[in-house]
Design a protein around this motif. Sequence first.
Motif, PDB file in Angstrom:
ATOM      1  N   THR A  50       2.208   5.571  -0.953  1.00  0.00           N
ATOM      2  CA  THR A  50       2.841   4.407  -1.559  1.00  0.00           C
ATOM      3  C   THR A  50       1.741   3.428  -1.932  1.00  0.00           C
ATOM      4  OG1 THR A  50       3.185   3.331   0.573  1.00  0.00           O
ATOM      5  CG2 THR A  50       5.026   4.606  -0.311  1.00  0.00           C
ATOM      6  N   SER A  61       5.962   4.966  -5.277  1.00  0.00           N
ATOM      7  CA  SER A  61       5.747   6.056  -4.323  1.00  0.00           C
ATOM      8  C   SER A  61       5.330   7.319  -5.060  1.00  0.00           C
ATOM      9  CB  SER A  61       7.010   6.319  -3.503  1.00  0.00           C
ATOM     10  OG  SER A  61       8.022   6.837  -4.322  1.00  0.00           O
ATOM     11  N   ASN A 105       5.875  -1.788  -6.564  1.00  0.00           N
ATOM     12  CA  ASN A 105       5.706  -0.816  -5.490  1.00  0.00           C
ATOM     13  C   ASN A 105       6.097   0.550  -6.046  1.00  0.00           C
ATOM     14  OD1 ASN A 105       7.154   0.791  -3.089  1.00  0.00           O
ATOM     15  ND2 ASN A 105       5.448  -0.421  -2.298  1.00  0.00           N
ATOM     16  N   ASN A 133       1.015  -0.618  -3.867  1.00  0.00           N
ATOM     17  CA  ASN A 133       1.410  -1.832  -4.545  1.00  0.00           C
ATOM     18  C   ASN A 133       0.367  -2.111  -5.618  1.00  0.00           C
ATOM     19  OD1 ASN A 133       3.790  -2.835  -3.069  1.00  0.00           O
ATOM     20  ND2 ASN A 133       2.383  -2.827  -1.347  1.00  0.00           N
TER      21      ASN A 133
END
Length: 148
Positions: A136, A120, A118, A138
């Motif tokens: 953000t 940001s 993950n 993944n």
Amino acid sequence: MRHQDQLEVLQQHINQEFTNSPSPFMRWLRPVILSASRGSLSFSYQIREEMLNPSGVLHGGVTAAIIDDVIGATMFTLNEEYYYTTINNLVDYFSVARLGETIIADTQIVKKGKQIVNVSCEIFSEDKSRLIAKGTSNLIQVNIKKPA
């Protein structure tokens, strides 16, 4: 054969446009590397006419693409053997950027698991007085090895 230290390559190009990216799209965006450390990047981008929407401000799709691209580049700071690909990308828009402005994109790895990471990203005006967008994402490790 020793796997190339990708973080070191990024660090060698601080304050330069990153023209030797393996990504043709990144080369089109023309980022300048401001800083690179393990799990974190900072790039600047000059807003060009072809990046604008009909109302004359940075196109939301280009903003999302910058976020996706710089987040992907952040994975190179980990010197992983395999590529990662985006499985989702969430973007919040807060302000506009105009032709000729410089924007700054800062990334940070939030959590790295065995296969999913993950990350940001925040995009600011050059003086960091305005938050333009925040994203953000993944990413998942794919079964494709990077070249040595």
